[in-house]
Structures are given as C-alpha cells and as structure tokens.
Write a protein that holds these residues in place. Structure first.
Motif, PDB file in Angstrom:
ATOM      1  N   GLY A  46       2.059 -50.794 -45.894  1.00 13.83           N
ATOM      2  CA  GLY A  46       1.920 -52.235 -45.763  1.00 13.83           C
ATOM      3  C   GLY A  46       0.772 -52.636 -44.874  1.00 13.83           C
ATOM      4  N   ALA A  47       0.841 -53.893 -44.405  1.00 13.46           N
ATOM      5  CA  ALA A  47      -0.252 -54.493 -43.658  1.00 13.46           C
ATOM      6  C   ALA A  47      -0.383 -53.937 -42.247  1.00 13.46           C
ATOM      7  CB  ALA A  47      -0.053 -56.011 -43.598  1.00 13.46           C
ATOM      8  N   ASP A  48       0.583 -53.161 -41.790  1.00 15.80           N
ATOM      9  CA  ASP A  48       0.486 -52.588 -40.449  1.00 15.80           C
ATOM     10  C   ASP A  48      -0.305 -51.298 -40.417  1.00 15.80           C
ATOM     11  OD1 ASP A  48       2.237 -50.935 -41.738  1.00 15.80           O
ATOM     12  OD2 ASP A  48       3.850 -51.078 -40.263  1.00 15.80           O
ATOM     13  N   GLY A  49      -0.818 -50.872 -41.571  1.00 15.93           N
ATOM     14  CA  GLY A  49      -1.674 -49.696 -41.616  1.00 15.93           C
ATOM     15  C   GLY A  49      -0.961 -48.371 -41.684  1.00 15.93           C
ATOM     16  N   THR A  50       0.359 -48.372 -41.771  1.00 14.25           N
ATOM     17  CA  THR A  50       1.100 -47.126 -41.810  1.00 14.25           C
ATOM     18  C   THR A  50       1.659 -46.857 -43.196  1.00 14.25           C
ATOM     19  OG1 THR A  50       3.202 -48.158 -41.161  1.00 14.25           O
ATOM     20  CG2 THR A  50       1.772 -47.348 -39.394  1.00 14.25           C
ATOM     21  N   VAL A  51       1.727 -45.585 -43.540  1.00 11.35           N
ATOM     22  CA  VAL A  51       2.423 -45.117 -44.735  1.00 11.35           C
ATOM     23  C   VAL A  51       3.586 -44.264 -44.265  1.00 11.35           C
ATOM     24  CG1 VAL A  51       2.285 -43.600 -46.746  1.00 11.35           C
ATOM     25  CG2 VAL A  51       0.430 -45.194 -46.259  1.00 11.35           C
ATOM     26  N   SER A  74      -4.789 -46.600 -39.209  1.00 15.06           N
ATOM     27  CA  SER A  74      -5.617 -47.220 -38.173  1.00 15.06           C
ATOM     28  C   SER A  74      -6.168 -46.196 -37.187  1.00 15.06           C
ATOM     29  CB  SER A  74      -4.802 -48.273 -37.418  1.00 15.06           C
ATOM     30  OG  SER A  74      -4.403 -49.310 -38.289  1.00 15.06           O
ATOM     31  N   HIS A  75      -5.621 -44.989 -37.166  1.00 16.98           N
ATOM     32  CA  HIS A  75      -6.093 -43.944 -36.261  1.00 16.98           C
ATOM     33  C   HIS A  75      -7.402 -43.311 -36.719  1.00 16.98           C
ATOM     34  CE1 HIS A  75      -1.747 -43.271 -34.594  1.00 16.98           C
ATOM     35  NE2 HIS A  75      -2.308 -44.378 -34.160  1.00 16.98           N
ATOM     36  N   PHE A  76      -7.848 -43.647 -37.929  1.00 19.54           N
ATOM     37  CA  PHE A  76      -9.059 -43.001 -38.448  1.00 19.54           C
ATOM     38  C   PHE A  76     -10.319 -43.565 -37.812  1.00 19.54           C
ATOM     39  CE2 PHE A  76      -6.417 -42.514 -42.529  1.00 19.54           C
ATOM     40  CZ  PHE A  76      -5.775 -41.412 -41.995  1.00 19.54           C
ATOM     41  N   GLN A  77     -10.252 -44.760 -37.202  1.00 20.85           N
ATOM     42  CA  GLN A  77     -11.363 -45.351 -36.455  1.00 20.85           C
ATOM     43  C   GLN A  77     -12.635 -45.397 -37.278  1.00 20.85           C
ATOM     44  OE1 GLN A  77     -11.599 -43.043 -32.868  1.00 20.85           O
ATOM     45  NE2 GLN A  77      -9.824 -44.039 -31.962  1.00 20.85           N
ATOM     46  N   ARG A  78     -12.537 -46.042 -38.440  1.00 13.76           N
ATOM     47  CA  ARG A  78     -13.718 -46.147 -39.304  1.00 13.76           C
ATOM     48  C   ARG A  78     -14.495 -47.435 -39.061  1.00 13.76           C
ATOM     49  NH1 ARG A  78      -9.638 -45.001 -42.846  1.00 13.76           N
ATOM     50  NH2 ARG A  78      -9.751 -47.147 -43.561  1.00 13.76           N
ATOM     51  N   ARG A  79     -13.880 -48.412 -38.405  1.00 15.41           N
ATOM     52  CA  ARG A  79     -14.550 -49.687 -38.208  1.00 15.41           C
ATOM     53  C   ARG A  79     -15.688 -49.546 -37.205  1.00 15.41           C
ATOM     54  NH1 ARG A  79     -11.835 -54.159 -40.129  1.00 15.41           N
ATOM     55  NH2 ARG A  79      -9.763 -53.759 -40.979  1.00 15.41           N
ATOM     56  N   SER A  80     -16.711 -50.388 -37.361  1.00 17.05           N
ATOM     57  CA  SER A  80     -17.855 -50.334 -36.460  1.00 17.05           C
ATOM     58  C   SER A  80     -17.465 -50.854 -35.082  1.00 17.05           C
ATOM     59  CB  SER A  80     -19.006 -51.190 -37.023  1.00 17.05           C
ATOM     60  OG  SER A  80     -18.657 -52.565 -37.019  1.00 17.05           O
ATOM     61  N   SER A  81     -18.291 -50.543 -34.095  1.00 19.09           N
ATOM     62  CA  SER A  81     -18.003 -50.967 -32.729  1.00 19.09           C
ATOM     63  C   SER A  81     -18.048 -52.476 -32.577  1.00 19.09           C
ATOM     64  CB  SER A  81     -19.013 -50.319 -31.769  1.00 19.09           C
ATOM     65  OG  SER A  81     -20.346 -50.687 -32.140  1.00 19.09           O
ATOM     66  N   GLU A  82     -18.722 -53.166 -33.521  1.00 21.75           N
ATOM     67  CA  GLU A  82     -18.814 -54.613 -33.448  1.00 21.75           C
ATOM     68  C   GLU A  82     -17.565 -55.279 -34.003  1.00 21.75           C
ATOM     69  OE1 GLU A  82     -22.289 -55.674 -35.537  1.00 21.75           O
ATOM     70  OE2 GLU A  82     -23.662 -54.711 -34.133  1.00 21.75           O
ATOM     71  N   VAL A  88      -6.246 -53.848 -37.787  1.00 20.31           N
ATOM     72  CA  VAL A  88      -5.682 -52.593 -38.254  1.00 20.31           C
ATOM     73  C   VAL A  88      -5.973 -52.439 -39.732  1.00 20.31           C
ATOM     74  CG1 VAL A  88      -3.836 -52.605 -36.544  1.00 20.31           C
ATOM     75  CG2 VAL A  88      -3.452 -53.667 -38.775  1.00 20.31           C
ATOM     76  N   SER A  89      -6.069 -51.192 -40.182  1.00 21.64           N
ATOM     77  CA  SER A  89      -6.264 -50.935 -41.603  1.00 21.64           C
ATOM     78  C   SER A  89      -5.030 -51.391 -42.372  1.00 21.64           C
ATOM     79  CB  SER A  89      -6.510 -49.443 -41.840  1.00 21.64           C
ATOM     80  OG  SER A  89      -7.671 -49.021 -41.155  1.00 21.64           O
ATOM     81  N   ARG A 159     -14.761 -37.737 -45.477  1.00 15.49           N
ATOM     82  CA  ARG A 159     -13.476 -37.294 -44.930  1.00 15.49           C
ATOM     83  C   ARG A 159     -13.203 -38.084 -43.659  1.00 15.49           C
ATOM     84  NH1 ARG A 159     -14.835 -31.105 -42.993  1.00 15.49           N
ATOM     85  NH2 ARG A 159     -16.634 -31.564 -41.665  1.00 15.49           N
ATOM     86  N   VAL A 160     -11.933 -38.368 -43.421  1.00 13.88           N
ATOM     87  CA  VAL A 160     -11.545 -39.138 -42.246  1.00 13.88           C
ATOM     88  C   VAL A 160     -10.773 -38.289 -41.250  1.00 13.88           C
ATOM     89  CG1 VAL A 160     -11.537 -41.328 -43.501  1.00 13.88           C
ATOM     90  CG2 VAL A 160      -9.439 -39.971 -43.399  1.00 13.88           C
TER      91      VAL A 160
END
Length: 408
Positions: A46-51, A74-82, A88-89, A159-160
């Motif tokens: 769901g919207a909380d980023g967890t499976v 959300s632990h994959f930290q793919r978003r930019s620093s900005e 959350v994913s 890969r993440v």
C-alpha cells in the motif's frame, strides 16, 4: 474480515492495504513432499511503502493468516537529496510470476518471482524458503522508468539491494529493435541508435506540485506468460512493454494524451491489451509480433468512452466472455462496472451493459468468474468504497447470469 463462497473460495480481507496478490503454485516447487506450510500465501502492499507476506497452512481456519515477512521499499533510498525526506515509496502493484522468461531465470522449475511496483521502479524478488531465515525475499533485478526520450525508451535495469543483478549494460544495447505506437498507426521498428521519437514529453511535472521530482510512477504492471512480456502502465500516459532481458520492445501511447494511466490488462493470448486512462477512457490495443525477431508492432483498435463519467479515472479492466474473450469489463471511481464488446473498432460510446452503478461506492477491484466453460460471464465480486463505518466496507457479490434471466 472473511467470507466464503460455495465452500470453495475463502476471501481474507487485509486492512489498510491498497493491493494484493495470491500465489498460484506451491512455493517448494515440488522439492518438498507432504504438507507445505506455505501452501496459502498472499502478498499485500500500500501507500506506506511496505509489502507484507501472509501465510496459512489452512486458509479455512479462523484467523489462519499471519504476517511472516515485511519488505519496506522506502529503505531503498532512491530519491534525490533534494526530495522530501518524509516522502515514502508507494506500492501500486503486486504479482506472483510463475513462468519468467529471460534474465534471472535459473532453470525451468525455479523461475517463480514476486513482482512489486514502487514509485518509478518494478522489482523482481526471488522467494527463498529455508536456510538461515525461514522465509525471505531476495532481489533478482529491478527496472527503472524515465522519459522515453532516453536510451532503451527510458527503461534501465538496476538493482536496489546488493543481491540484485547488475545488468546496466543491457539497457545501453543498440541492437534491439523497438517500436512506438500511435492511434490507428503502425510505426516501423526503430533502434535506440536512431532518431529520437517524434513527440517529446511535456516539460511540466507529471502530477504537478505533488511530483516535484517528475518521477514517472508505475501505477500498474503485469507479466504475460504467453508472450513473455512485462507491461507497465505509467504516469506519462504510456504503456511500455519490456522483455525478460530488460529491453523495451514497444511503447503504446495516444497522441496528445497527457493523462496518466491507472491500470491495464492482457488478454489470455497475449495479443490484445486494454489500458485505463485517468480521463475515464478505455483504450484497446492489438499486438503484431511480425517475424518474431523481438520487436512488437502495436496498433490502437478502439477507444471506449461514454460508459463511465468523463474526467473520472478508471481503476481496472479485465477481458472476459468465454474462451474467446469477446467482452471486456471496466470499473472506476464513478462506481460503475461497464461491459464492452472487446472486438469493436474505432470510437465506441455506448457499452453493452452497465452491470453495477453505485455512485457513492468507488470501485477499486473486480473479480470475474465462470461456472462452466460455456458461460461467458457468471459471477462478479466488487470491492471498493470509502472510509469504513462501524460495520466496515462491504464487498458485493453478483450473480450476473441470474440477473440476466430475470430481466434485471
């Protein structure tokens, strides 16, 4: 909550989850005899980023499901620093794949993956049972989607996690032909080294201020075992078809369409698909595999409109109507389930029938069943609704054949 239908199917509803998927086969793949503790397995996200992975050795038991694994995207930290650190994913799609064809396949009996979609990624996870941990998901590889002006039409293999395959060289290959489809036209196969697509994407962010990083979100994805292609419905209004090696072999889009896609569906033969647009339109596509050298030639067969409220998004579609799949059903936020002739061409403004109309009940999921092979449509289950009250959100079951016989 739970409900039972004909003492054969048992539905377990998991709270606060946007999507779910059932596995099709025993996870031990025939390696373990006797009772399989993971015989009944369901994934939810769901919207909380967890499976979350839920299991039960006997789904008929009360409270028989327990959560055995949690995967936080959300632990994959793919978003930019900005980006906003509080974001959350969001997981929009899940699917168990039993017959993956391509990179990552170990052998014919061990290609069962769990596919998850988060933000602009599609991830493939190998289910591992036993070892140091009783159950865990290990990344096989991930596909990231960006502007189709980029190499390989914006599909990169990344890969993440440390266990994912490093296949970045695949995304830069120049040898695979690819095609881009436009309404009622068929374009010639085109290599990544050739000219850029004729149309360029809008400079504005998809979703406006809600999407400052201009991510091309994956709102739905599904793998077709018949043709070995992974299809994705994206925020930029395109459906991109990717083969098992991470090569984008085709893009399906309509000229001038700036609305995002919410979902799409394959037919059983893998030669047709239906894409759902946020404007309330359902677009039907036909696929021509030519000489089977790898490229796909798509063409827009029909645009179905008028059945749903204009400007209100559809949330899903499904081919049905017997072995030939003569019908296609669509549903959305307007509370309607519309039934269409899947073989019609051009602009279609009137559906065959509006099976369900509940204006105060947005419909997010529909399951369609047939009692016998001769039945084109027998029963449908409809799920959706708004915030739950004291009794929760109802799930509606309809007997379509009975309603038709009574003239309702």
């Amino acid at each position: 909550g739970r409900c039972k239908l004909k003492d054969e199917q048992i539905y377990t509803f998991l709270p606060n989850r946007a999507s779910s998927a059932w596995n099709k086969k025993l996870l031990n793949r025939g390696k373990v005899s006797g009772n399989d503790p993971y015989k009944f397995l369901v994934a939810s996200g769901g919207a909380d980023g967890t499976v979350k992975i839920w299991k039960s050795s006997d789904a008929s038991k009360k409270n028989g499901f327990e959560c055995i694994y949690t995967l936080n995207h959300s632990h994959f930290q793919r978003r930019s620093s900005e980006g906003n650190d509080e974001e959350v994913s969001q997981v929009y799609g899940l699917e168990f794949i039993d017959n993956w064809q391509g990179v990552g396949m170990k052998d014919a009996q061990a290609n069962c993956f769990l596919m998850t979609c988060s933000d602009d990624f599609v991830h493939l996870w190998e289910v591992e049972v036993g070892g140091t941990k009783p159950f865990q998901l290990v990344e096989v590889m991930s596909f990231r989607f960006s502007s189709y002006d980029n190499v390989n039409y914006g599909v990169t293999v990344e890969r993440v996690t440390s266990s994912g395959l490093d296949l970045s060289s695949i995304s830069e290959t120049k040898s695979e032909p690819k095609t881009e489809a436009k309404a009622e036209t068929r374009s010639e196969p085109r290599k990544a080294s050739e000219a850029e697509p004729e149309t360029t994407q809008t400079a504005g962010a998809f979703g406006g201020d809600r999407n400052p990083e201009n991510l091309i979100y994956v709102f739905d994805a599904s793998y077709c075992e018949t043709n070995g292609l992974l299809g994705t419905a994206l925020a930029d209004g395109t459906v991109r078809l990717v083969n098992g090696r991470g090569i984008c072999v085709s893009i399906l889009s309509l000229p001038g369409c700036q609305s995002h896609l919410t979902s799409f569906a394959w037919d059983a033969a893998g030669t047709r698909l239906a894409s759902c647009v946020a404007t309330g339109h359902l677009v039907m596509w036909e696929l021509d595999y030519g000489d089977h050298r790898g490229f796909v030639m798509p063409s827009c067969a029909a645009v179905l409109e008028g059945g749903h409220d204009w400007g209100r998004p559809l949330y899903g579609a499904k081919f049905c109507g017997g072995s030939q799949e003569e019908l296609v059903a669509s549903w959305g936020v307007d509370g309607k389930v519309c039934l269409w002739d899947s073989r019609l061409k051009g602009n279609v403004r009137i559906p065959v029938s509006t099976l369900v109309f509940k204006p105060d009940y947005p419909i997010y999921a529909v399951s369609i069943g047939q009692r016998t092979e001769s039945d084109k449509l027998s029963t449908i289950a409809v799920g959706g609704g708004r915030e739950a009250g004291f009794l929760g959100i109802p799930i509606f079951l309809y007997d379509v054949a009975k309603a038709t016989a009574e003239g309702n």
